[in-house]
Design a protein around this motif. Structure first.
Motif, PDB file in Angstrom:
ATOM      1  N   PHE A   1     -13.585  -2.014   4.834  1.00  0.00           N
ATOM      2  CA  PHE A   1     -13.448  -1.328   6.277  1.00  0.00           C
ATOM      3  C   PHE A   1     -14.090  -2.499   7.244  1.00  0.00           C
ATOM      4  CE2 PHE A   1     -11.922   2.275   4.975  1.00  0.00           C
ATOM      5  CZ  PHE A   1     -11.972   3.295   5.693  1.00  0.00           C
ATOM      6  N   ALA A   2     -14.984  -3.376   6.727  1.00  0.00           N
ATOM      7  CA  ALA A   2     -15.839  -4.328   7.726  1.00  0.00           C
ATOM      8  C   ALA A   2     -14.867  -5.375   8.108  1.00  0.00           C
ATOM      9  CB  ALA A   2     -16.893  -4.895   7.110  1.00  0.00           C
ATOM     10  N   GLY A   3     -13.832  -5.751   6.896  1.00  0.00           N
ATOM     11  CA  GLY A   3     -12.751  -6.685   7.050  1.00  0.00           C
ATOM     12  C   GLY A   3     -11.835  -6.216   8.098  1.00  0.00           C
ATOM     13  N   MET A   4     -11.625  -4.895   8.327  1.00  0.00           N
ATOM     14  CA  MET A   4     -10.620  -4.473   9.332  1.00  0.00           C
ATOM     15  C   MET A   4     -11.168  -3.983  10.789  1.00  0.00           C
ATOM     16  SD  MET A   4      -8.498  -1.567   7.132  1.00  0.00           S
ATOM     17  CE  MET A   4      -9.621  -0.562   6.778  1.00  0.00           C
ATOM     18  N   GLY A   5     -12.369  -4.544  10.724  1.00  0.00           N
ATOM     19  CA  GLY A   5     -13.287  -4.105  11.911  1.00  0.00           C
ATOM     20  C   GLY A   5     -13.760  -2.896  12.320  1.00  0.00           C
ATOM     21  N   ARG A   6     -13.817  -2.135  11.136  1.00  0.00           N
ATOM     22  CA  ARG A   6     -14.256  -0.634  11.221  1.00  0.00           C
ATOM     23  C   ARG A   6     -15.444  -0.494  10.482  1.00  0.00           C
ATOM     24  NH1 ARG A   6      -8.874   2.654  11.155  1.00  0.00           N
ATOM     25  NH2 ARG A   6     -10.587   4.204  11.300  1.00  0.00           N
ATOM     26  N   SER A   7     -16.152   0.669  10.606  1.00  0.00           N
ATOM     27  CA  SER A   7     -17.306   1.167   9.986  1.00  0.00           C
ATOM     28  C   SER A   7     -16.790   2.304   8.813  1.00  0.00           C
ATOM     29  CB  SER A   7     -18.313   1.616  10.769  1.00  0.00           C
ATOM     30  OG  SER A   7     -18.799   0.606  11.645  1.00  0.00           O
ATOM     31  N   TYR A   8     -17.330   2.224   7.578  1.00  0.00           N
ATOM     32  CA  TYR A   8     -17.172   3.007   6.717  1.00  0.00           C
ATOM     33  C   TYR A   8     -18.212   4.168   6.595  1.00  0.00           C
ATOM     34  CZ  TYR A   8     -16.328   5.228   1.845  1.00  0.00           C
ATOM     35  OH  TYR A   8     -16.169   5.903   0.969  1.00  0.00           O
ATOM     36  N   VAL A   9     -18.106   5.137   6.488  1.00  0.00           N
ATOM     37  CA  VAL A   9     -19.059   6.441   6.641  1.00  0.00           C
ATOM     38  C   VAL A   9     -18.818   6.880   5.000  1.00  0.00           C
ATOM     39  CG1 VAL A   9     -19.930   8.584   7.477  1.00  0.00           C
ATOM     40  CG2 VAL A   9     -18.720   7.193   8.949  1.00  0.00           C
ATOM     41  N   ASP A  10     -19.990   6.704   4.509  1.00  0.00           N
ATOM     42  CA  ASP A  10     -20.146   7.172   2.995  1.00  0.00           C
ATOM     43  C   ASP A  10     -19.864   8.835   2.879  1.00  0.00           C
ATOM     44  OD1 ASP A  10     -20.715   4.578   2.395  1.00  0.00           O
ATOM     45  OD2 ASP A  10     -23.054   5.039   2.221  1.00  0.00           O
ATOM     46  N   PRO A  11     -18.985   9.129   1.789  1.00  0.00           N
ATOM     47  CA  PRO A  11     -19.066  10.620   1.698  1.00  0.00           C
ATOM     48  C   PRO A  11     -20.522  10.987   0.830  1.00  0.00           C
ATOM     49  CG  PRO A  11     -17.812   9.398  -0.201  1.00  0.00           C
ATOM     50  CD  PRO A  11     -18.335   8.425   0.833  1.00  0.00           C
ATOM     51  N   LYS A  12     -20.748  12.300   0.633  1.00  0.00           N
ATOM     52  CA  LYS A  12     -21.519  12.882  -0.244  1.00  0.00           C
ATOM     53  C   LYS A  12     -20.884  13.185  -1.529  1.00  0.00           C
ATOM     54  CE  LYS A  12     -25.069  12.977   2.486  1.00  0.00           C
ATOM     55  NZ  LYS A  12     -26.451  12.260   2.402  1.00  0.00           N
ATOM     56  N   LEU A  13     -21.202  13.259  -2.565  1.00  0.00           N
ATOM     57  CA  LEU A  13     -20.887  13.882  -3.846  1.00  0.00           C
ATOM     58  C   LEU A  13     -21.784  14.743  -4.361  1.00  0.00           C
ATOM     59  CD1 LEU A  13     -19.154  11.707  -6.709  1.00  0.00           C
ATOM     60  CD2 LEU A  13     -20.472  13.845  -7.319  1.00  0.00           C
TER      61      LEU A  13
END
Length: 284
Positions: free
Chosen positions: A93-105
């Motif tokens: 996501f960082a490579g796309m200029g975006r932020s990834y929000v972690d899911p819960k498991l």
């Protein structure tokens, strides 16, 4: 698979038991309705019927009678695999200029209440976009070994990575796009339906994770990839329907054939590129 090389996630929850409303009294969101169409992948039942087991009516309770007892090693395995997905998707996501929000498991046993409804173990592992959580009954890993003849650690990791792939779809707006296409008349079920395209894309995303994580951790042993490919082939719609019914009904497909699941996992594995995972364009 040297799974202890993976980073531990802080996002694993263990069900503490108790009841609660599944559907509640109101209407479900489009996201909730969409995920219902993706459930029931092992037993080929109406997902609404699966989610209503125990009470039989929307809003029925699906309590876990007691807190889940999780083997510490199993929890560590899940945590490290999940942590590896977090690192991989954060980087992508960082490579796309975006932020990834972690899911819960969320680990549960027997039944669980989610933002998408109340579910039983029969549903299998699933992702709920309403609360951005992956739900997993660890007993499924036993079924993976006994029923689907896939016993390796990497086969189990593939299952987790596939469900996280649905979270990635949610983050990228693909679930919303699917809802729009469904409103425009594209069918959900069937060999060319939205459900199959979403599931195969999640397989491809799992392959991308496998590629990127292997480059970083070098944690796979000879035979590990084959075990994941075997798992993918064992849970194709055609294979499961033939086992359960003796016949194959493409109009009721929800996940794709065994060959398609293997193909798209390998596509992600060999390319390591999410751009190669556009299952919504062209033939599958």
């Amino acid at each position: 698979m040297d799974w202890r090389k993976g980073e531990e996630s802080q996002n694993v929850e263990v069900d503490q038991g108790g009841g609660g409303r599944g559907f509640g009294g109101g209407r479900m969101s489009l996201g909730g309705l969409l995920i219902l169409a993706l459930l029931g992948w092992v037993f080929f039942k109406n997902p609404l019927a699966l989610l209503q087991q125990g009470g039989g009516q929307p809003g029925a309770y699906a309590p876990t009678s007691q807190p889940v007892q999780v083997d510490p090693q199993q929890k560590e395995f899940v945590s490290r695999v999940l942590g590896s997905t977090e690192r991989t998707w954060t980087d992508i996501f960082a490579g796309m200029g975006r932020s990834y929000v972690d899911p819960k498991l969320h680990l549960f046993s027997g039944g669980v209440n989610t933002a998408c409804g109340a579910a039983s173990t029969a549903v299998g592992p699933f992702y709920c976009p309403g609360d951005e959580k992956v739900y997993l009954d660890l007993n499924f890993f036993r079924e993976l070994q006994t029923r689907f003849h896939s016993s390796g650690d990497f086969a189990r990791a593939y299952v987790i990575a596939h469900e996280v792939g649905h979270h990635v779809q949610n983050q990228l707006g693909i679930f919303a796009k699917s809802s729009q296409l469904q409103r425009q008349g594209m069918p959900m079920e069937g060999a060319d339906g939205l459900s199959v395209r979403q599931e195969l894309q999640a397989d491809c995303f799992a392959g991308v994770w496998a590629n990127r994580t292997q480059q970083r951790l070098q944690w796979l042993h000879p035979g590990d990839v084959e075990s994941a490919l075997n798992a993918a082939s064992q849970i194709g719609d055609d294979t499961l329907q033939r086992e359960a019914r003796g016949t194959v009904v493409p109009d009721s497909f929800t996940h794709g054939t065994s060959a398609q699941r293997v193909k798209w996992f390998k596509t992600g594995l060999e390319s390591g590129d999410i751009q190669a995972c556009n299952t919504f364009a062209g033939a599958l």
